[in-house]
Design an enzyme around this catalytic site. Structure first.
Site, short mmCIF file in Angstrom:
data_model
loop_
_atom_site.label_atom_id
_atom_site.label_comp_id
_atom_site.label_asym_id
_atom_site.label_seq_id
_atom_site.Cartn_x
_atom_site.Cartn_y
_atom_site.Cartn_z
N HIS A 72 0.04 -7.83 9.34
CA HIS A 72 -0.30 -6.48 8.90
C HIS A 72 -0.14 -5.41 9.99
CE1 HIS A 72 -1.65 -8.82 5.66
NE2 HIS A 72 -2.91 -9.01 6.02
N LYS A 113 -13.71 -7.54 12.22
CA LYS A 113 -14.59 -7.66 11.05
C LYS A 113 -15.98 -7.22 11.46
CE LYS A 113 -11.99 -10.99 8.47
NZ LYS A 113 -11.43 -10.08 7.46
N LYS A 160 0.85 -1.20 0.00
CA LYS A 160 0.00 0.00 0.00
C LYS A 160 0.89 1.25 0.00
CE LYS A 160 -3.56 -2.39 2.73
NZ LYS A 160 -4.59 -2.72 1.79
C1 BG6 Z 1 -5.96 -10.42 4.67
C2 BG6 Z 1 -6.80 -11.11 5.69
O1 BG6 Z 1 -4.60 -10.74 4.84
O2 BG6 Z 1 -6.12 -9.00 4.81
C3 BG6 Z 1 -8.27 -10.74 5.50
O3 BG6 Z 1 -6.66 -12.52 5.54
C4 BG6 Z 1 -8.42 -9.22 5.56
O4 BG6 Z 1 -9.07 -11.35 6.49
C5 BG6 Z 1 -7.45 -8.55 4.60
O5 BG6 Z 1 -9.76 -8.92 5.19
C6 BG6 Z 1 -7.45 -7.05 4.79
O6 BG6 Z 1 -6.70 -6.47 3.76
P1 BG6 Z 1 -7.11 -5.07 3.12
O7 BG6 Z 1 -6.03 -4.77 2.16
O8 BG6 Z 1 -8.47 -5.27 2.49
O9 BG6 Z 1 -7.20 -4.11 4.25
#
Ligand code: BG6
Length: 523
Positions: free
Chosen positions: A266, A362, A208
């Site tokens: 992340h 979520k 990103k």
């Molecule tokens: C993924 C997860 O790695 O990242 C998902 O497995 C999540 O559950 C996603 O929804 C989120 O990524 P982004 O780029 O949509 O924020």
């Protein structure tokens, strides 16, 4: 990573190149999992964008490998249909698509059979002899249980052997293990075949722009770094809120949960970008070493500093949605968490005593990923009758997505004869300065693999350090399944109990933004 341009409004005319900008050499990209969702939604659309940006070499070939018995034409057709459905914004451009499809070949095969790799060797030899393409990038867009076996088979077939003018690299998708021990086992297994510099472990958050921009913000500007420490920062909040549920991934999510799915990868990458010491250069190892050092300094997370949650039924965008336990392939009594909030401490000179609060979930009220850096209150209120704690705090808000940009909030005098202080904000939005670029977030990652720049990829030691930081919590949650699930309604801001994590420190979460970005600046 690419180049940075100064906004035309402040008069700079040329881009300032902060990193090497190399043109990739000729290569064959072999995609294992060519018929899968990841390939269709992200990898191929990213290749399409790279072609449009003229970032791929002319001598480029793609070999798709998967179980489905189909022809190359059928494969290309299924990719085109998916791109039109999932990314109508990046509508297929006929010349670009034809450039790509002319270079594509589909190979139906079983990843577990040795014969597959002998056949693949034949196809790669043909590329070498007929088109002079000797470099190969293997992309493992497959389930995690295939990572180790595919790398071993590649090794047995001699396909990972490099020679002068013929590099071999492997991209490994997430999840890299499901705990510390499985991550170590996988590292050991692939490192028996590959050297570390051949391995590109993906964390797509690093693709990103706004995440890459954190380093530029911190290290290419003179005004932030002097304040970037325990003397000036009160605390940091990192939020990754999603509106989606588990989206048909119930089976995967049951085994994974929000902690494993989002935190060691992340959220910790965001944490590392915010907290790392300046690297001596933008060289891949210099950057990754500093990130790893920061992650090593995370205190063990005790259960008192962690809150978990699971969504029940609720209303999202005026539509009723069902709770997690009613999602397909989810056991009705399962205690998998779909939300968690953590308070972390970092044991180093810069951050000692500064809490980092992380949360992700979520089915929350809005989709937003942001980092709020709250500065300490002014030491002395300007006016005797104004208590310092009533002054609005200065907050630097980095909006990772959507509405990419950042804002700084500060106090200003409200116009009028009374001296009244109010909180205001200066805002920078990417869309106001830069042309929008069609992206699925994988373009830079694939390009970087082709030019051999591993800065945005996870090193073996980094992955293990991140799992080590959460392992105690994983174990403790496994020992004591949550008794109060579901504990937040779909469409809410998460479990009420998460507020206590900050309230006991006299703080509050930033509001999860639902409309104008400035709203988020008010706790
Ligand atoms: C993924 C997860 O790695 O990242 C998902 O497995 C999540 O559950 C996603 O929804 C989120 O990524 P982004 O780029 O949509 O924020």
């Amino acid at each position: 990573m690419g180049t940075v341009t100064a906004p035309s409004s402040i008069g700079a005319e040329t881009a300032t190149k902060i990193l090497r900008d190399r043109q990739p050499q000729s290569a064959t990209l072999v995609i294992f999992g060519a018929g899968g969702d990841l390939t269709k939604r992200l990898v191929v659309p990213a290749l399409d964008h790279l072609v449009q940006a003229r970032k791929l070499p002319d001598r480029f070939a793609i070999i798709g490998v998967d179980h489905n018995d189909q022809t190359t034409e059928q494969w290309c057709q299924s990719l085109a249909e998916m791109i039109q459905t999932v990314a109508p914004a990046s509508r297929i451009d006929a010349p670009t698509w034809s450039w790509l499809t002319h270079r594509m070949h589909y190979m139906p095969a079983d990843f577990t059979q040795a014969g597959t790799f002998t056949h693949l060797e034949g196809l790669l030899a043909k590329q070498r002899e007929q088109n002079g393409i000797a470099n190969v990038l293997f992309y493992l867009a497959v389930g995690e249980h295939f990572f180790g076996p595919i790398v071993e088979q590649l090794g047995h077939a001699g396909l990972t052997q490099q020679s002068k003018g013929a590099w071999r690299r492997v991209i490994i998708e997430k999840p890299f293990g499901h705990d510390l021990s499985s991550a170590k086992t996988l590292n050991a297994q692939i490192l028996r075949v590959l050297s570390e510099d051949q391995i590109y472990r993906i964390d797509h958050f690093l693709g990103k722009e706004t995440v890459q921009n954190i380093l530029v913000l911190r290290f290419a500007n003179g005004i932030f770094e002097p304040l970037w420490n325990r003397d000036h920062i009160d605390h940091v909040q990192i939020t990754a809120a999603e509106t989606i549920g588990v989206e048909g991934r119930g089976r995967f999510y049951e085994r994974t949960g929000a902690l494993r799915d989002m935190v060691p990868n992340h959220l910790f990458q965001l944490l590392a970008m915010i907290g790392m010491e300046p690297p001596i250069s933008f060289d891949a190892d210099a950057v990754r070493t500093k990130k790893t050092e920061l992650l090593q300094a995370i205190h063990p997370i005790s259960p008192e500093n962690a809150i978990r949650g699971q969504y029940g039924g609720g209303v999202m965008l005026e539509q009723k949605v069902q709770g997690y336990r009613h999602e397909p392939n989810v056991a009705p009594d399962f205690a998998t968490e779909t939300y968690e909030a953590l308070k972390l401490g970092i044991d180093n000179w810069r951050w000692a005593g500064v809490p980092f609060y992380l949360r992700t979930g979520k089915r929350l009220s809005a989709r937003t990923t942001e980092i709020a850096i709250q500065f300490r209150q002014a030491p002395y209120a300007l006016f005797r009758d104004t208590p310092v704690e009533r002054l609005p705090a200065n907050i630097l808000m980095l909006r990772i997505q959507p509405e990419e940009g950042m804002s700084v909030s500060f106090s200003a005098k409200r116009p009028g004869s009374e001296i009244e202080i109010d909180g205001v904000a200066m805002d920078f939005a990417y869309r106001d300065y830069f042309e929008p670029v069609a992206t699925v977030g994988y373009e830079t990652l694939i390009y970087d693999c082709l030019i051999g720049d591993a800065t945005l990829f996870q090193r073996a030691d980094t992955v293990e350090v991140t799992w080590r930081a959460v392992q105690g919590l994983i174990d403790s949650w496994a020992r004591e399944p949550a008794a109060d699930f579901p504990n937040y309604a779909a469409g809410s801001a998460g479990p009420a109990v998460a507020d206590r994590l900050l309230a006991r420190d006299g703080r509050a979460w930033m509001a999860i933004r639902t409309d104008h970005p400035h709203k988020a600046l008010r706790p």
